[in-house]
Design an enzyme around this catalytic site. Structure first.
Site, PDB file in Angstrom:
ATOM      1  N   THR A 174      44.829  27.976  23.154  1.00  0.00           N
ATOM      2  CA  THR A 174      45.475  28.013  21.833  1.00  0.00           C
ATOM      3  C   THR A 174      46.993  28.020  21.993  1.00  0.00           C
ATOM      4  OG1 THR A 174      43.571  29.229  21.000  1.00  0.00           O
ATOM      5  CG2 THR A 174      45.528  29.265  19.635  1.00  0.00           C
ATOM      6  N   GLU A 209      39.126  25.945  18.546  1.00  0.00           N
ATOM      7  CA  GLU A 209      37.714  26.367  18.574  1.00  0.00           C
ATOM      8  C   GLU A 209      36.802  25.151  18.369  1.00  0.00           C
ATOM      9  OE1 GLU A 209      37.272  29.269  19.617  1.00  0.00           O
ATOM     10  OE2 GLU A 209      39.210  30.185  19.169  1.00  0.00           O
ATOM     11  N   GLN A 234      34.560  23.817  20.049  1.00  0.00           N
ATOM     12  CA  GLN A 234      33.139  23.926  20.438  1.00  0.00           C
ATOM     13  C   GLN A 234      32.224  24.167  19.239  1.00  0.00           C
ATOM     14  OE1 GLN A 234      35.510  26.101  21.397  1.00  0.00           O
ATOM     15  NE2 GLN A 234      34.896  28.188  20.869  1.00  0.00           N
ATOM     16  N   CYS A 243      41.425  36.236  36.721  1.00  0.00           N
ATOM     17  CA  CYS A 243      40.193  37.023  36.821  1.00  0.00           C
ATOM     18  C   CYS A 243      40.518  38.493  36.545  1.00  0.00           C
ATOM     19  CB  CYS A 243      39.564  36.864  38.209  1.00  0.00           C
ATOM     20  SG  CYS A 243      38.104  37.916  38.426  1.00  0.00           S
TER      21      CYS A 243
HETATM   22  N1  ADP Z   1      42.730  37.788  32.012  1.00  0.00           N
HETATM   23  C1  ADP Z   1      43.682  37.097  31.360  1.00  0.00           C
HETATM   24  N2  ADP Z   1      44.196  35.981  31.918  1.00  0.00           N
HETATM   25  C2  ADP Z   1      45.163  35.295  31.282  1.00  0.00           C
HETATM   26  N3  ADP Z   1      45.671  35.632  30.057  1.00  0.00           N
HETATM   27  C3  ADP Z   1      45.189  36.735  29.459  1.00  0.00           C
HETATM   28  C4  ADP Z   1      44.169  37.509  30.086  1.00  0.00           C
HETATM   29  N4  ADP Z   1      43.890  38.530  29.243  1.00  0.00           N
HETATM   30  C5  ADP Z   1      44.688  38.394  28.160  1.00  0.00           C
HETATM   31  N5  ADP Z   1      45.482  37.310  28.275  1.00  0.00           N
HETATM   32  C6  ADP Z   1      46.470  36.862  27.259  1.00  0.00           C
HETATM   33  O1  ADP Z   1      45.909  35.742  26.599  1.00  0.00           O
HETATM   34  C7  ADP Z   1      46.944  34.809  26.355  1.00  0.00           C
HETATM   35  C8  ADP Z   1      46.329  33.439  26.145  1.00  0.00           C
HETATM   36  O2  ADP Z   1      45.737  33.457  24.864  1.00  0.00           O
HETATM   37  P1  ADP Z   1      45.178  32.154  24.163  1.00  0.00           P
HETATM   38  O3  ADP Z   1      46.204  31.066  24.178  1.00  0.00           O
HETATM   39  O4  ADP Z   1      44.672  32.604  22.817  1.00  0.00           O
HETATM   40  O5  ADP Z   1      43.970  31.753  25.128  1.00  0.00           O
HETATM   41  P2  ADP Z   1      42.637  30.929  24.817  1.00  0.00           P
HETATM   42  O6  ADP Z   1      42.862  30.130  23.566  1.00  0.00           O
HETATM   43  O7  ADP Z   1      42.426  30.043  26.031  1.00  0.00           O
HETATM   44  O8  ADP Z   1      41.527  31.924  24.683  1.00  0.00           O
HETATM   45  C9  ADP Z   1      47.815  34.918  27.573  1.00  0.00           C
HETATM   46  O9  ADP Z   1      49.130  34.473  27.307  1.00  0.00           O
HETATM   47  C10 ADP Z   1      47.799  36.414  27.869  1.00  0.00           C
HETATM   48  O10 ADP Z   1      48.806  37.067  27.126  1.00  0.00           O
HETATM   49  C1  LIG Z   2      32.024  32.079  26.150  1.00  0.00           C
HETATM   50  C2  LIG Z   2      31.591  32.089  24.727  1.00  0.00           C
HETATM   51  C3  LIG Z   2      32.506  32.301  23.717  1.00  0.00           C
HETATM   52  N1  LIG Z   2      32.118  32.315  22.421  1.00  0.00           N
HETATM   53  C4  LIG Z   2      33.104  32.563  21.354  1.00  0.00           C
HETATM   54  C5  LIG Z   2      33.944  33.776  21.556  1.00  0.00           C
HETATM   55  C6  LIG Z   2      35.214  33.442  20.825  1.00  0.00           C
HETATM   56  O1  LIG Z   2      35.012  33.796  19.447  1.00  0.00           O
HETATM   57  C7  LIG Z   2      35.323  31.925  20.972  1.00  0.00           C
HETATM   58  C8  LIG Z   2      36.276  31.476  22.065  1.00  0.00           C
HETATM   59  O2  LIG Z   2      37.592  31.808  21.724  1.00  0.00           O
HETATM   60  P1  LIG Z   2      38.882  31.498  22.673  1.00  0.00           P
HETATM   61  O3  LIG Z   2      39.921  31.047  21.686  1.00  0.00           O
HETATM   62  O4  LIG Z   2      38.526  30.448  23.671  1.00  0.00           O
HETATM   63  O5  LIG Z   2      39.261  32.784  23.312  1.00  0.00           O
HETATM   64  O6  LIG Z   2      34.016  31.476  21.307  1.00  0.00           O
HETATM   65  C9  LIG Z   2      30.793  32.085  22.086  1.00  0.00           C
HETATM   66  O7  LIG Z   2      30.428  32.050  20.904  1.00  0.00           O
HETATM   67  N2  LIG Z   2      29.867  31.885  23.084  1.00  0.00           N
HETATM   68  C10 LIG Z   2      30.219  31.872  24.388  1.00  0.00           C
HETATM   69  O8  LIG Z   2      29.320  31.664  25.270  1.00  0.00           O
END
Ligand code: ADP
Ligand SMILES: Cc1cn([C@H]2C[C@H](O)[C@@H](COP(=O)(O)O)O2)c(=O)[nH]c1=O
Length: 219
Positions: free
Chosen positions: A45, A116, A118, A172
């Site tokens: 994101t 999102e 997926q 991780c």
């Molecule tokens: N284990 C982690 N590894 C990397 N970033 C993390 C972790 N836990 C929390 N974060 C936070 O999540 C942010 C990324 O959020 P976001 O862009 O919403 O990720 P995504 O959309 O891939 O879920 C990072 O900049 C960091 O601040």
């Molecule tokens: C792995 C996994 C994730 N989800 C859901 C959980 C969150 O609501 C979104 C992913 O959000 P992000 O922006 O990538 O952090 O997907 C799920 O429904 N099922 C899964 O297996």
């Protein structure tokens, strides 16, 4: 693929003058498709918002969409795990977007961001139409794999349509190495389970495999 086009039409295309070719270009303006994937917390994101903000700075007209299934941080905004926000349309599907926005307003949109991804069953059809026929730049962020590392929704289906594909990594949570996978901390087995750090953590390969061994019930 050429074998879908009848031979007479191929000959017609090949004999076009540069002016004819320009006209075709104007009828079907060329769009773009950029796909950002990776596990949860990888910065998908964040990367999407960075790209969208830079397009906006260049004077391009933006529409941001997310799945209305994602109610975690806000209803009408795309929000990163560290709190950066951007207003969006929260929708159940993508193909109704043009109608919701209105034909004229849709025509003025240059760049469409989708978060999102997926969760959108009509992702392939929408991206095809928006990028190939409507000339939009489409930037898609979504999970390529679910918590069991299976294809998640149609995200990987759009890879053959894409100009670029970026796979991001998180850290991780157990060892700090690069994390490629999302580990579900609960025993819930349905594929779709909305949640954040309360339910999921990004992990490296070793901790993904070990975590599943530890989670297996003792019989
Ligand atoms: N284990 C982690 N590894 C990397 N970033 C993390 C972790 N836990 C929390 N974060 C936070 O999540 C942010 C990324 O959020 P976001 O862009 O919403 O990720 P995504 O959309 O891939 O879920 C990072 O900049 C960091 O601040
Ligand atoms: C792995 C996994 C994730 N989800 C859901 C959980 C969150 O609501 C979104 C992913 O959000 P992000 O922006 O990538 O952090 O997907 C799920 O429904 N099922 C899964 O297996």
């Amino acid at each position: 693929m050429l074998h879908h086009i009848p031979l007479p039409q191929i000959q017609n295309i090949m004999s076009l003058t540069p002016t004819d070719q320009d006209q075709i270009t104007n009828i079907n303006p060329s769009g773009e498709l950029h796909v950002i994937v990776g596990p949860m917390f990888a910065g998908k994101t964040t990367a999407l918002l960075r790209r969208i903000k830079s397009e906006a700075t260049n004077g391009r007209n933006i529409a941001m969409i997310k799945s209305n299934k994602d109610t975690r941080y806000a209803i009408d905004s795309v929000v990163t795990h560290d709190g950066t926000k951007y207003p969006c349309w929260a929708l159940p599907d993508l193909l109704s977007f043009k109608q919701k926005l209105g034909e004229e307003a849709y025509g003025k949109v240059d760049v469409i961001g989708i978060d999102e991804a997926q969760f959108f069953d009509d992702l392939y059809e929408f991206c095809c139409k928006a990028a190939d026929h409507d000339g939009k730049t489409v930037v898609v962020a979504g999970l390529d794999g679910d918590y069991l590392r299976r294809n998640f929704g149609p995200v990987l289906d759009i890879v053959p349509l894409a100009d670029t594909v970026t796979k991001l990594t998180a850290r991780c949570e157990l060892c700090g190495k690069k994390a490629h996978f999302t580990f579900r901390k609960t025993n819930e087995t349905k594929t779709e389970l909305i949640g954040g750090a309360d339910m999921y953590m990004p992990v490296c390969r070793q901790h993904y495999v070990n975590g599943h061994i530890v989670k297996k019930p003792v019989v």
